[in-house]
Structures are given as structure tokens and as C-alpha cells.
Design a protein around this motif. Structure first.
Motif: not given
Length: 713
Positions: A226-242, A273-285
Motif C-alpha cells: 500500500g506504499s505510494f511513491q511520488g513521481i510527477a506533479s501536474t500529471a494525468n492521462r496515465v498508462s503503463m507497460s505490462g 499531445a493532449s492525451d496518450a496511451y502506451l501499449s502493453n509491451d511499452g513500444r507503441h504510443l
């Protein structure tokens, strides 16, 4: 007799599916026009909307939310099957889809309880047909559910925390509420790793009166602690590789998309860009850009973890006849970049109204395929005096990844080795070494074939030509590169002498056998067909299905054979999979002698269907159990001629699907049957339909009522 039965689970969610598909597609044109991924259920009103799209890792399932008349229901479109509506009829929103395309998690409408509301959270598994009530959220859900690869972990972002549920199969195992770093904060977006252990969360002060956050920051969350690690402020539209090593987000203050490489500890700005989505393998945006009044979806690719990226590729557009005004939004992209989806208006409908012109907009989910393109280098062996190895280079020149599921050769050619990865990404190459067996004098031709059978219903095939001529009297070719090695016969100075080995019979054909069970063995004979004595130095098996064949009695290795003499081999065939299986047995001897014979067999599955109960009436749920099928595969099963239902087998080749027999179903004997393939075909199982006063029961409307009753107690 066609019987009125509805595919259903005990919780009553309707499911219908069939298998579609074609033969192999020549991978030449990577540009495939967009197609509608959304649809309207029968009886729905006009001017419906699609929103919040999601896509499975392969891209074969597209889910979205359907919102006619201010109501919202999560729906799934399975590209290789008929559309599947979930739920039916209750409403829900904030859904998320698993990578395997089987599971969605979503929030049902709130239930008012005195001075507050409770939000029922539900998990639906379309592959098993089961729905699971996860629990109630006593605070507002602010964003879409995050579902791991197989739907065993589901998380919901909420005011004051993150709800996390784990499941064992379709049964709820644990539940937890992860508190946010500060009081008065809410979580608005989540992305989850394939194993469900890591979350990327957008959290901040709120929710405000509009249901959003006043400001938002990016955190990496360890689910177990349940621990939180801060990464960036003023952030939204998050996606992550598998694997959770790459996280894409938008810095809304700067308007740029950034990728965090967690393994290197670096934030790498990619593009505005206004929003984005990262593919599961992390190679395509896939990302969205505005151009004047319009907005478009583009895609870019990186092979170095976003230190650099390819030029933008424009992928969104309107369908023919649609108004030129475009508002493409909410991009999603499948693993390896093969499928891109987005939301776009289609079409604009202009309706005359008293005193004004009204314009109604229908938002549709669209998908487009970016098909991989593979080049397979042809090999011309020329004229050779004996078996010869040469290498073909295989290159992906297309825009998306090619999953290498099989490498085969035809004719008197044998794949000896290859170094191709599981996925050949754009611009990557690998090498395949192919032996020309040179058994029959004259010219021979064949093909080197590389397959991608990963996507349901659309197998891909790339080929290269193989050609060579065998002439025992030809001087051996001079080897000039490491990719050519020639096996030649040798003679002593003086009178030329013939040397050689043969294997008979050729081909060696085995009886078909059940997968995992040995067929009757076959005997083969290695003969010295030359003029001088030869010692057999080795015998072995090579080829595509090497593991299916074995030499169980070797009477040849180290055996000295006089001219015309022979030695025996006994070979066993034990298929590891269904369908045609092939390899080759070979023998090598002194004086450069070599011989080979094809091995051929076929595997089959002993499958069986069972119906329980065997006698049922309206309102009863009937289970169809299958055994003996291939492990971890999709099976289509039909009951009484109803649309086939899809089920996934477990590691033991077993599955269970269920139907709800509707009241008023005609009496008589009906049958459950699988949709036969070349690998399996079970005998139909009988079900007797009898009169029953029971009414249809067990749908999600019942779940809604049960939820209210539970709360009132």
C-alpha cells in the motif's frame, strides 16, 4: 429443432459467441481501413454514444460504454465473434478490460441508503459466463477500473482511496482499501501491471463539484504494502507497460507526453499531445493532437525505451460519406502496435426542427489494423553434389510486431536452426538456416514459411522461395560465407567411386494417435548404396515437430556397412499437439555420406461432452462440461442450435459452459455439440426438455435487487 435457450451463467449474464475466420492472409499491405467496433443492441434508440474505449492485448476484444438517453452500460465487441452485451439490462460505467479480453470490472449505479449512496462493484468474465459481486463502495468512484492480465486483480480509483479486489478464478478472495497520501484527496486514474502487483495512480485534491480533481499528481503504488511513491506533479492521462517498467503520462502544465523509464530512473519527454496511451509491451504510443477545430489520433514507436521514437503516423480518419469535421479522441493501442482504436463521431445527422436546425452526433468506437509485413529472403542453392545448408534473413518491414508462432519448410528442404525471437518488432531481423536435402537428381523447389497465428481468425503467412538442383557429379561449391556449409562426397584419386546412404521407407508414415499417447512404432532401414564401405557416425531427428518423434532402437550408430549392407532403426511417434506433425530422420556417415527421410503423423484429441442435468425445464440452468480438449484454448459449444458460446479450457483440457433454458422452450430431446475443428470433434450430448412452471431467473437485474435487499438488512 431450434430451441429457445439463452447462454447464461448462474448469475444470469447473457453471452453469445461464434468462431469466425479465414485462411492465412498474405502480409503485404499494412494499411487496413478503420471499421466500426461499437454497435447498438437490438431495440436500442437512435443517436447512441460510445465512450471510454479499452482494448485487449491482442486487440481482438474492444470494450466501451454505451450511453443512450443518459444511461450507461459497458459493452464488449469481440471481433472474431458476435457482439456481446454486458450487462443486460442493468447499467454501469467506469469499466476496465483485462489483457486477455475475458474480464471487465465496472461500477453499477448508486443505491441510495438514507443520507448516502452505495456503489455496487461487479466483475464479469465473458469467457466463463460468470459474474462476481465484489462489494460496495461507500464513496464516489472517480475513474475507470484497472484490470490485470487475466482479471485476477481489479482496482477502482475513488474519493479517499483505491479499492483493490483479488480473485481466485471467479471467486472473490480478498479486498482492501488503499488510503491516499493526503486526506481530502481522490484517485481519478489507474493503470495496472500484468501481475496486478503495481499500480500507476493519478491522485490529488478533490473531488470538486464537477467530480474532478483540483490538481493531480502521478504515483507508483505497491499493492501488497500500500506504499505510494511520488513521481510527477501536474500529471494525468496515465498508462503503463505490462511489466510496469515504463509509465506514460501527460504533464498538463507543459502539454507534453512523458515516458518514465523506471529501470533507468529517467523521465523522457516524447512529444506535445493532449492525451496518450502506451501499449502493453511499452513500444507503441497512440496519442491525440489538435489541428485547428479538429483532433486526430497518431501513433509513434520506440525500440530504445523512448530515448528516441519514430516519426508520427496518422491513423484516425472518418469513414466514407461522413462530415469532414473530425473529433478523434480516447486513443488505445494493442500490444505490438497492430490494432489502434479511438472514439469518433459517425455520422452527423441533421434533423429539421421548428425554428431551427438540430444536429445530433453519434459517437462510435473505431479500430484500424496496422498489419505487420515480413520479408523472407529466398534461397537459390544452385547445383550442389549433396545436402547443403544456407541461411535466409527474415525482416519485419511493417509498422507493428510479428509474433513468430511457426517456422516451416516445404519440399526437400529442412529447417535446421533459427534465432528468431518470440516477437519480431518493426525493423528487426533474424536468420533461419535451411538444408537442401539433395536426394533426387534434378531441380527441386519449396518454400520457407514464417507464420503468425496469434490473432484469432486472421493468421498471417510470409514466404520465401527455395530452389536447388542435385547433381552428384558436380564439384563442391566454394564456401565464401559463414552462412553456407556444404556436405559433399569424397573420393580417392583415380577411378571415381560412388558413395552414399539411403533411408527407407521414405516417407515414414505413422498412424494417427491421441495427443500424449504413442502410436505403433515404425521400422526404418539405413542402407549403404555406394561402392565403398561406410561407417554410420550418427542418426537423429530434426524439423518442426522434433519433440514428437524419437528413435527408440538405434542399430546403426558406429555400424560399419559394406556396399549394399543395411542396419535397422525403430522410431516412435507421440504427438504433442493435434493436427499434422512432421520432422525428418537422418543418418550421417564417413566419406561425407548423408541421408534423410520425412516423418509424418497426426495428433488428435479424444474429447467428450456431458450435459448436467440431463433433464431440464424452463428457468433451469444447464451445464455442459467438456474434457480431453487442448489445454488453454478456446472452444465453441452450441446447445440446441443456439449461437455457439465460447469457453476456455484449463491446463487439463476441461471447460464448463452454462445455459439458461427459457420458459416455453419446446419439449423434446436436444443436443449440445462443439463447433468441430480438424483437431477435435466430440459426439453430441443429449438434453431432454420437459415442462416446468419455473420462470427465467438469475440475471443481473436480480443481482441488483439482491444487492438492495442485502443493504436493507
Amino acid at each position: 429443432m431450434r430451441v429457445a435457450v439463452a447462454a447464461a451463467a448462474l448469475a444470469g449474464v447473457a453471452v453469445a459467441s461464434v468462431t469466425g475466420g479465414t485462411g492465412p492472409v498474405d502480409a503485404q499491405d499494412p494499411f487496413v481501413p478503420a471499421e466500426l467496433a461499437s454497435y447498438e443492441p437490438s431495440g436500442s434508440p437512435l443517436f447512441t454514444d460510445a465512450e471510454n474505449p479499452s482494448m485487449s492485448a491482442l486487440g481482438h476484444v474492444v470494450s466501451y460504454e454505451y450511453s443512450p438517453n443518459e444511461t450507461i452500460s459497458p459493452l464488449m465487441r469481440v471481433r472474431t465473434e458476435p457482439s456481446v452485451a454486458v450487462p443486460n439490462p442493468p447499467n454501469g460505467r467506469f469499466h476496465g478490460l483485462s489483457d486477455d479480453g475475458c474480464v471487465i470490472g465496472f461500477r453499477m449505479p448508486p443505491i441510495p441508503i438514507s443520507d448516502r449512496s452505495l456503489y455496487p462493484l461487479v466483475r464479469f468474465n465473458r469467457c466463463s459466463g460468470n459474474s462476481t459481486f465484489l462489494g460496495y463502495a461507500d464513496r464516489q468512484i472517480l475513474g475507470s477500473a484497472a484490470v490485470d492480465a487475466d482479471g485476477s486483480v481489479i482496482a477502482f480509483p475513488a474519493a479517499d482511496g483505491i479499492f483493490v479486489y483479488t480473485l481466485n478464478g471467479d471467486a472473490l478472495a480478498t479486498e482492501a482499501l488503499l488510503p491516499l497520501p493526503s486526506q481530502g484527496w481522490g484517485a481519478a486514474e489507474l493503470a495496472i501491471s500484468d501481475n496486478g502487483a503495481t499500480l500507476a495512480a493519478i491522485a490529488g485534491a478533490g473531488p470538486n463539484s464537477f467530480g474532478g480533481l483540483d490538481f493531480s499528481e502521478l504515483y507508483i503504488v505497491d499493492v501488497a504494502s500500500g506504499s505510494f511513491q511520488g513521481i510527477a506533479s501536474t500529471a494525468n492521462r496515465v498508462s503503463m507497460s505490462g511489466d510496469a517498467t515504463l509509465v506514460a503520462y501527460r504533464n498538463y502544465e507543459l502539454g507534453t507526453i512523458t515516458v518514465l523509464d523506471r529501470s533507468a530512473g529517467q523521465n523522457r519527454p516524447v512529444l506535445p499531445a493532449s492525451d496518450a496511451y502506451l501499449s502493453n509491451d511499452g513500444r507503441h504510443l497512440a496519442y491525440r493532437l489538435f489541428g485547428g477545430d479538429n483532433s486526430y489520433v497518431y501513433i509513434t514507436t520506440s525500440g530504445d525505451r523512448w530515448a528516441t521514437s519514430t516519426p508520427a503516423e496518422f491513423v484516425s480518419y472518418t469513414l466514407p460519406g461522413v462530415n469532414s469535421f473530425v473529433t478523434a479522441s480516447d486513443p488505445v493501442v494493442s500490444e505490438h502496435g497492430r490494432w489502434v482504436g479511438w472514439i469518433s463521431p459517425y455520422p452527423f445527422l441533421y434533423v429539421d426542427q421548428p425554428g431551427e436546425i438540430g444536429r445530433f452526433q453519434q459517437r462510435q468506437a473505431l479500430v484500424r489494423e496496422r498489419r505487420p509485413v515480413l520479408t523472407v529472403q529466398s534461397i537459390d542453392y544452385g547445383t550442389v553434389p549433396g545436402p547443403t545448408d544456407r541461411t535466409s534473413t527474415v525482416t519485419n518491414v511493417g509498422p507493428s510486431g510479428w509474433r513468430v508462432t511457426a517456422i516451416e519448410s516445404t519440399g526437400p528442404f529442412q529447417v535446421r536452426s533459427e534465432n528468431c525471437p518470440a516477437v519480431l518488432h518493426p525493423g528487426q531481423s533474424c536468420q533461419v538456416t535451411v538444408r537442401f536435402l539433395a536426394q533426387t537428381q534434378g531441380q527441386s523447389t519449396g518454400e520457407l514459411r514464417v507464420r503468425d497465428n496469434s490473432y484469432p481468425g486472421i493468421p498471417l503467412l510470409a514466404t520465401g522461395r527455395l530452389i536447388g538442383s542435385f547433381d552428384p557429379g558436380t564439384p563442391p561449391p566454394r564456401v565464401t560465407t559463414t552462412t553456407i556449409s556444404t556436405v559433399t562426397t569424397t573420393t580417392q584419386p583415380g577411378t571415381p567411386q560412388n558413395v552414399g546412404l539411403s533411408i527407407t521407407p521414405s516417407p515414414i508414415v505413422f498412424d494417427s494417435s491421441v495427443v500424449g499417447q504413442a502410436a505403433p512404432t515404425r521400422d526404418a532401414t539405413v542402407t549403404n548404396v555406394g561402392d565403398i564401405a561406410v561407417t554410420v557416425q550418427s542418426v537423429g531427428i530434426a524439423g518442426v515437430a522434433t519433440a514428437d518423434f524419437s528413435i527408440i532402437d538405434d542399430g546403426c550408430t558406429d555400424e560399419a556397412l559394406a556396399p549394399g549392407a543395411s542396419c535397422p532403426l525403430e522410431i516412435r511417434f507421440t504427438p504433442t499437439a493435434g493436427g499434422s506433425r512432421s520432422a525428418a530422420v537422418s543418418a550421417s556417415g564417413t566419406s561425407g555420406t548423408f541421408a534423410a527421410a520425412p516423418l509424418r503423423g497426426a495428433g488428435r484429441y479424444e474429447v467428450e461432452l456431458e450435459v448436467s442435468p440431463e433433464v431440464a425445464g424452463g428457468g433451469q440452468v444447464v451445464s455442459v462440461t467438456g474434457t480431453g480438449y487442448p489445454a488453454s484454448t478456446s472452444v465453441q459449444v452450441s446447445l440446441a442450435g443456439s449461437p455457439p458460446q465460447s469457453a476456455s479450457t484449463d491446463a487439463g483440457g476441461r471447460f464448463v459452459v452454462q445455459w439458461l433454458v427459457l420458459d416455453g422452450t419446446p419439449q423434446g430431446v436436444v443436443q449440445a455439440d462443439d463447433v468441430a475443428t480438424v483437431d477435435y470433434d466430440a459426439e453430441p450430448a443429449d438434453l431432454r426438455i420437459v415442462p416446468s412452471p419455473m420462470r427465467p431467473q438469475g440475471n443481473l437485474a436480480t443481482l441488483d435487487r439482491l444487492a438492495r435487499n442485502h443493504v436493507s438488512r
